[in-house]
Scaffold this active site. Structure first.
Site, short mmCIF file in Angstrom:
data_model
loop_
_atom_site.label_atom_id
_atom_site.label_comp_id
_atom_site.label_asym_id
_atom_site.label_seq_id
_atom_site.Cartn_x
_atom_site.Cartn_y
_atom_site.Cartn_z
N ASN A 9 -3.42 23.93 20.33
CA ASN A 9 -3.14 24.21 18.92
C ASN A 9 -4.06 25.35 18.48
O ASN A 9 -5.24 25.12 18.25
CB ASN A 9 -3.41 22.92 18.11
CG ASN A 9 -3.24 23.13 16.62
OD1 ASN A 9 -2.77 24.17 16.18
ND2 ASN A 9 -3.63 22.13 15.84
N TRP A 10 -3.48 26.54 18.38
CA TRP A 10 -4.31 27.70 18.07
C TRP A 10 -4.68 27.77 16.59
O TRP A 10 -5.47 28.62 16.20
CB TRP A 10 -3.58 28.99 18.51
CG TRP A 10 -3.48 29.17 20.00
CD1 TRP A 10 -3.89 28.29 20.97
CD2 TRP A 10 -2.94 30.30 20.69
NE1 TRP A 10 -3.63 28.81 22.22
CE2 TRP A 10 -3.05 30.04 22.08
CE3 TRP A 10 -2.35 31.50 20.29
CZ2 TRP A 10 -2.61 30.93 23.05
CZ3 TRP A 10 -1.91 32.39 21.26
CH2 TRP A 10 -2.05 32.12 22.62
N LYS A 11 -4.05 26.95 15.77
CA LYS A 11 -4.29 26.94 14.31
C LYS A 11 -4.15 28.36 13.75
O LYS A 11 -3.38 29.16 14.29
CB LYS A 11 -5.65 26.31 14.02
CG LYS A 11 -5.79 24.91 14.65
CD LYS A 11 -6.96 24.12 14.16
CE LYS A 11 -6.97 22.78 14.88
NZ LYS A 11 -8.05 21.90 14.42
N HIS A 99 -0.28 16.78 11.35
CA HIS A 99 -1.68 17.06 11.65
C HIS A 99 -2.52 16.76 10.41
O HIS A 99 -2.09 17.00 9.28
CB HIS A 99 -1.83 18.53 12.06
CG HIS A 99 -3.17 18.83 12.65
ND1 HIS A 99 -4.30 18.97 11.88
CD2 HIS A 99 -3.57 18.99 13.94
CE1 HIS A 99 -5.33 19.19 12.68
NE2 HIS A 99 -4.92 19.20 13.93
N GLU A 101 -4.89 18.25 9.09
CA GLU A 101 -5.12 19.41 8.21
C GLU A 101 -3.92 19.62 7.29
O GLU A 101 -4.07 20.02 6.13
CB GLU A 101 -5.42 20.66 9.06
CG GLU A 101 -6.81 20.57 9.68
CD GLU A 101 -6.98 21.33 10.99
OE1 GLU A 101 -6.14 22.21 11.30
OE2 GLU A 101 -7.96 21.04 11.71
N GLU A 171 -5.67 11.66 16.77
CA GLU A 171 -6.72 12.62 16.43
C GLU A 171 -7.63 12.06 15.35
O GLU A 171 -7.33 12.19 14.16
CB GLU A 171 -6.09 13.92 15.94
CG GLU A 171 -5.24 14.63 16.97
CD GLU A 171 -5.27 16.14 16.77
OE1 GLU A 171 -5.56 16.83 17.74
OE2 GLU A 171 -5.05 16.60 15.64
N GLY A 177 -12.71 19.47 15.36
CA GLY A 177 -13.49 20.67 15.07
C GLY A 177 -14.95 20.42 14.77
O GLY A 177 -15.66 21.30 14.30
N SER A 217 -12.09 17.63 19.39
CA SER A 217 -13.20 18.15 20.19
C SER A 217 -13.08 17.80 21.68
O SER A 217 -14.10 17.64 22.35
CB SER A 217 -14.55 17.70 19.62
OG SER A 217 -14.71 18.19 18.30
N GLY A 238 -7.77 21.98 20.18
CA GLY A 238 -7.93 23.03 19.18
C GLY A 238 -8.84 24.13 19.69
O GLY A 238 -8.42 25.02 20.43
N GLY A 239 -10.11 24.04 19.32
CA GLY A 239 -11.08 25.09 19.65
C GLY A 239 -11.07 25.53 21.10
O GLY A 239 -11.06 26.74 21.39
P1 PGA Z 1 -10.35 20.51 18.02
O1 PGA Z 1 -8.94 20.40 17.25
O2 PGA Z 1 -10.05 20.39 19.49
O3 PGA Z 1 -10.89 21.87 17.66
O4 PGA Z 1 -11.21 19.40 17.54
C1 PGA Z 1 -7.95 19.51 17.68
C2 PGA Z 1 -6.78 19.57 16.72
O5 PGA Z 1 -6.99 19.62 15.52
O6 PGA Z 1 -5.62 19.57 17.16
#
Ligand code: PGA
Length: 254
Positions: A9-11, A99, A101, A171, A177, A217, A238-239
């Site tokens: 997930n590149w956001k 998600h 977010e 998640e 994050g 994470s 994500g990251g």
């Molecule tokens: P993260 O994000 O790996 O940076 O914690 C995961 C996500 O939100 O899909």
């Protein structure tokens, strides 16, 4: 069917040239590992990069394209929005929905997510549906009831046939994050709970067949341990998905 799956997930990150460079690097690093037991890999870039990134994915392989969101309507006067049908038309096969977010910053609730799920499925996309508790919920010892409700209200209204298309991502919000990962035991406990709820809502076979990812994470160091848990079928990353070498290590962590 249950599968080993890693989604990146590149956001809202990268420019178009950076996105092309990243997928190119991932393709050259991961391309070498085209083993028969390689997991399904889903790359989820921002909307404007989808087509270009899709063109750079290794052909005839385990690599697929996914989006990070879609609108609930098929088309119409919804300035700035993108429909599931549009996503499918540029080669998307998956879409992340629910998600935290989106739930938190864009007030997406179960009713809206229900409509988005239907729209995605109607367009032939496989939803990656996210659930997960906040730190307050975990500390109040309400993780299971909270996630149970997210599943019941958000997902279990789908028919058996529709549900068979869904991938679930657990998640925990406190781990997204933050560099703070759930322990493999914490992840396993919730994944097993999710599988139990699927068995109750549908049947035992549906529970066995559902792919359940861990997100929050997950990285090149902890992926192996997380993926070794019996009910953890892969990760939503994500990251660490923004670094080709780390992402490739994660893909190879089964
Ligand atoms: P993260 O994000 O790996 O940076 O914690 C995961 C996500 O939100 O899909």
């Amino acid at each position: 069917m249950r599968q080993k799956l890693v989604a990146g997930n590149w956001k809202m990150n990268l420019t178009y040239p950076e996105a092309l460079a990243l997928v190119g690097e991932i393709a050259s690093l991961a391309g070498e590992s085209g083993a028969a037991n390689a997991p399904t890999v889903v790359i989820c870039p921002p909307f404007p990069f989808l087509h270009g990134v899709g063109q750079q994915l290794p052909q005839a392989s385990n690599f697929h394209l996914g989006a990070q969101n879609c609108h609930q309507k098929e088309s119409g006067a919804f300035t700035g929005e993108v429909s599931a049908k549009m996503l499918a038309s540029v080669g998307c096969e998956y879409v992340i929905l629910g998600h935290s977010e989106r739930r938190q910053y864009f007030r997406e609730d179960d009713e809206l997510l229900g409509q988005k799920l239907k729209a995605a499925l109607a367009a032939g996309l496989k939803p990656i549906f996210c659930v997960g508790e906040s730190l307050e919920t975990r500390e109040a010892d309400e993780t299971f009831s909270y996630i149970g409700k997210q599943l019941t209200d958000g997902l279990f209204h789908l028919s058996n046939e529709e549900f068979a298309q869904v991938v679930i991502a657990y998640e925990p919000i406190w781990a997204i994050g933050t560099g703070r990962t759930a322990t493999s035991a914490q992840a396993q406990e919730v994944h097993a709970f999710i599988r139990e709820q699927i068995a109750r809502a549908y049947d035992a076979q549906a529970a066995l067949d559902t792919t359940i990812l861990y997100g929050g994470s997950a990285n090149a160091q902890n992926a192996k341990e997380l993926f070794s848990q019996p009910d953890v079928d892969g990760g939503l990353i994500g990251g660490a998905a923004l670094k080709a070498a780390d992402f490739t290590t994660i893909i190879r962590s089964f």
